[in-house]
Design an enzyme around this catalytic site. Sequence first.
Site, mmCIF file in Angstrom:
data_model
loop_
_atom_site.group_PDB
_atom_site.id
_atom_site.type_symbol
_atom_site.label_atom_id
_atom_site.label_comp_id
_atom_site.label_asym_id
_atom_site.label_seq_id
_atom_site.Cartn_x
_atom_site.Cartn_y
_atom_site.Cartn_z
ATOM 1 N N ASP A 11 0.850 -1.195 0.000
ATOM 2 C CA ASP A 11 0.000 0.000 0.000
ATOM 3 C C ASP A 11 0.888 1.248 0.000
ATOM 4 O O ASP A 11 1.624 1.480 0.958
ATOM 5 C CB ASP A 11 -0.869 -0.056 1.264
ATOM 6 C CG ASP A 11 -1.797 1.123 1.398
ATOM 7 O OD1 ASP A 11 -1.666 2.108 0.640
ATOM 8 O OD2 ASP A 11 -2.659 1.059 2.291
ATOM 9 N N GLY A 33 -9.880 4.086 -5.892
ATOM 10 C CA GLY A 33 -8.568 3.449 -6.021
ATOM 11 C C GLY A 33 -7.498 4.091 -5.167
ATOM 12 O O GLY A 33 -7.739 4.487 -4.020
ATOM 13 N N VAL A 34 -6.327 4.225 -5.737
ATOM 14 C CA VAL A 34 -5.187 4.754 -4.979
ATOM 15 C C VAL A 34 -5.425 6.219 -4.593
ATOM 16 O O VAL A 34 -5.018 6.674 -3.520
ATOM 17 C CB VAL A 34 -3.871 4.547 -5.773
ATOM 18 C CG1 VAL A 34 -3.787 5.424 -6.998
ATOM 19 C CG2 VAL A 34 -2.662 4.744 -4.870
ATOM 20 N N ASP A 35 -6.105 6.947 -5.451
ATOM 21 C CA ASP A 35 -6.446 8.353 -5.198
ATOM 22 C C ASP A 35 -7.296 8.472 -3.922
ATOM 23 O O ASP A 35 -6.998 9.285 -3.027
ATOM 24 C CB ASP A 35 -7.228 8.874 -6.417
ATOM 25 C CG ASP A 35 -7.362 10.375 -6.446
ATOM 26 O OD1 ASP A 35 -6.702 11.054 -5.647
ATOM 27 O OD2 ASP A 35 -8.133 10.874 -7.296
ATOM 28 N N SER A 124 -2.876 4.439 -14.208
ATOM 29 C CA SER A 124 -3.853 4.165 -15.290
ATOM 30 C C SER A 124 -4.290 2.708 -15.432
ATOM 31 O O SER A 124 -5.127 2.409 -16.275
ATOM 32 C CB SER A 124 -3.349 4.642 -16.665
ATOM 33 O OG SER A 124 -3.642 6.004 -16.843
ATOM 34 N N THR A 125 -3.718 1.797 -14.640
ATOM 35 C CA THR A 125 -4.028 0.374 -14.879
ATOM 36 C C THR A 125 -5.214 -0.134 -14.060
ATOM 37 O O THR A 125 -5.563 -1.309 -14.137
ATOM 38 C CB THR A 125 -2.814 -0.522 -14.569
ATOM 39 O OG1 THR A 125 -2.513 -0.428 -13.174
ATOM 40 C CG2 THR A 125 -1.613 -0.106 -15.384
ATOM 41 N N GLY A 126 -5.831 0.755 -13.269
ATOM 42 C CA GLY A 126 -7.015 0.365 -12.505
ATOM 43 C C GLY A 126 -8.267 0.781 -13.251
ATOM 44 O O GLY A 126 -8.580 0.235 -14.322
HETATM 45 P P1 ADP Z 1 -6.295 4.804 -12.459
HETATM 46 O O1 ADP Z 1 -7.595 5.577 -12.465
HETATM 47 O O2 ADP Z 1 -5.113 5.647 -12.839
HETATM 48 O O3 ADP Z 1 -6.391 3.536 -13.235
HETATM 49 P P2 ADP Z 1 -6.560 3.347 -9.941
HETATM 50 O O4 ADP Z 1 -6.372 3.859 -8.565
HETATM 51 O O5 ADP Z 1 -7.907 2.833 -10.308
HETATM 52 O O6 ADP Z 1 -6.045 4.499 -10.910
HETATM 53 O O7 ADP Z 1 -5.532 2.182 -10.203
HETATM 54 C C1 ADP Z 1 -4.144 2.411 -10.377
HETATM 55 C C2 ADP Z 1 -3.359 1.332 -9.654
HETATM 56 O O8 ADP Z 1 -3.323 1.647 -8.250
HETATM 57 C C3 ADP Z 1 -3.955 -0.069 -9.744
HETATM 58 O O9 ADP Z 1 -2.911 -0.964 -10.097
HETATM 59 C C4 ADP Z 1 -4.422 -0.361 -8.327
HETATM 60 O O10 ADP Z 1 -4.272 -1.732 -7.997
HETATM 61 C C5 ADP Z 1 -3.455 0.456 -7.526
HETATM 62 N N1 ADP Z 1 -3.822 0.795 -6.133
HETATM 63 C C6 ADP Z 1 -5.027 0.902 -5.557
HETATM 64 N N2 ADP Z 1 -4.908 1.223 -4.245
HETATM 65 C C7 ADP Z 1 -3.558 1.327 -4.004
HETATM 66 C C8 ADP Z 1 -2.774 1.614 -2.848
HETATM 67 N N3 ADP Z 1 -3.313 1.895 -1.677
HETATM 68 N N4 ADP Z 1 -1.413 1.599 -2.985
HETATM 69 C C9 ADP Z 1 -0.835 1.341 -4.166
HETATM 70 N N5 ADP Z 1 -1.521 1.076 -5.293
HETATM 71 C C10 ADP Z 1 -2.868 1.059 -5.207
#
Ligand code: ADP
Length: 174
Positions: A11, A33-35, A124-126
């Site tokens: 994380d 997601g990560v945001d 961008s991969t989520g």
């Molecule tokens: P995007 O809209 O750019 O695709 P996402 O957040 O949906 O962004 O996904 C981008 C990547 O971040 C994905 O590989 C997802 O698994 C990953 N992700 C989600 N939560 C976390 C976290 N807490 N720490 C690191 N990576 C994360």
Amino acid sequence: MVNKITVLLGDITTLDVDIIVNAANNSLLGGGGVDGAIHYMAGPELKEECRKLGGCKDGEAKITNAYNLKCKKIIHTVGPIYKDGKHDEEQVLRNCYINSMALAEQYRLENNLDEITIAFPCISTGAFRFPKARACKIAIDTVSNSSYDKINVIFVCYEELDYTIYREMLNINN
Ligand code: ADP
């Protein structure tokens, strides 16, 4: 060439590094997601600061404080929403890494730091659905070809599949 590249499964919000990168959206006001995780863990002050930045275009990057996170700064970059690969998606993703690295180097120089570490998620991969292997290659190639030799890069994979792809691409066997 950057100083060192490593890959981590975990994380990104927990990392005690100089800079973590957020895969944000154009509003910079938080999302899923990560945001979402970064905004949640950093606390509401992050949104207040982001509100003043006036958004961010695809491929560009902006830096903020990190508030309740252990890292020092957050670089917010907006990756492409993947359509069919014919809408400049690859170049926009490349720009995310280029512009984030440039901001990181600027931060290093402004603070007279000998070396810094920046952690990237798999941008961008989520939700934005960029094919994982292709995105991984762009991330590694772009960072490897950058000329900042005082920056260490950690690619933070939240998913086992990403972790496997990055380690394979970097030829890490242990
Ligand atoms: P995007 O809209 O750019 O695709 P996402 O957040 O949906 O962004 O996904 C981008 C990547 O971040 C994905 O590989 C997802 O698994 C990953 N992700 C989600 N939560 C976390 C976290 N807490 N720490 C690191 N990576 C994360």
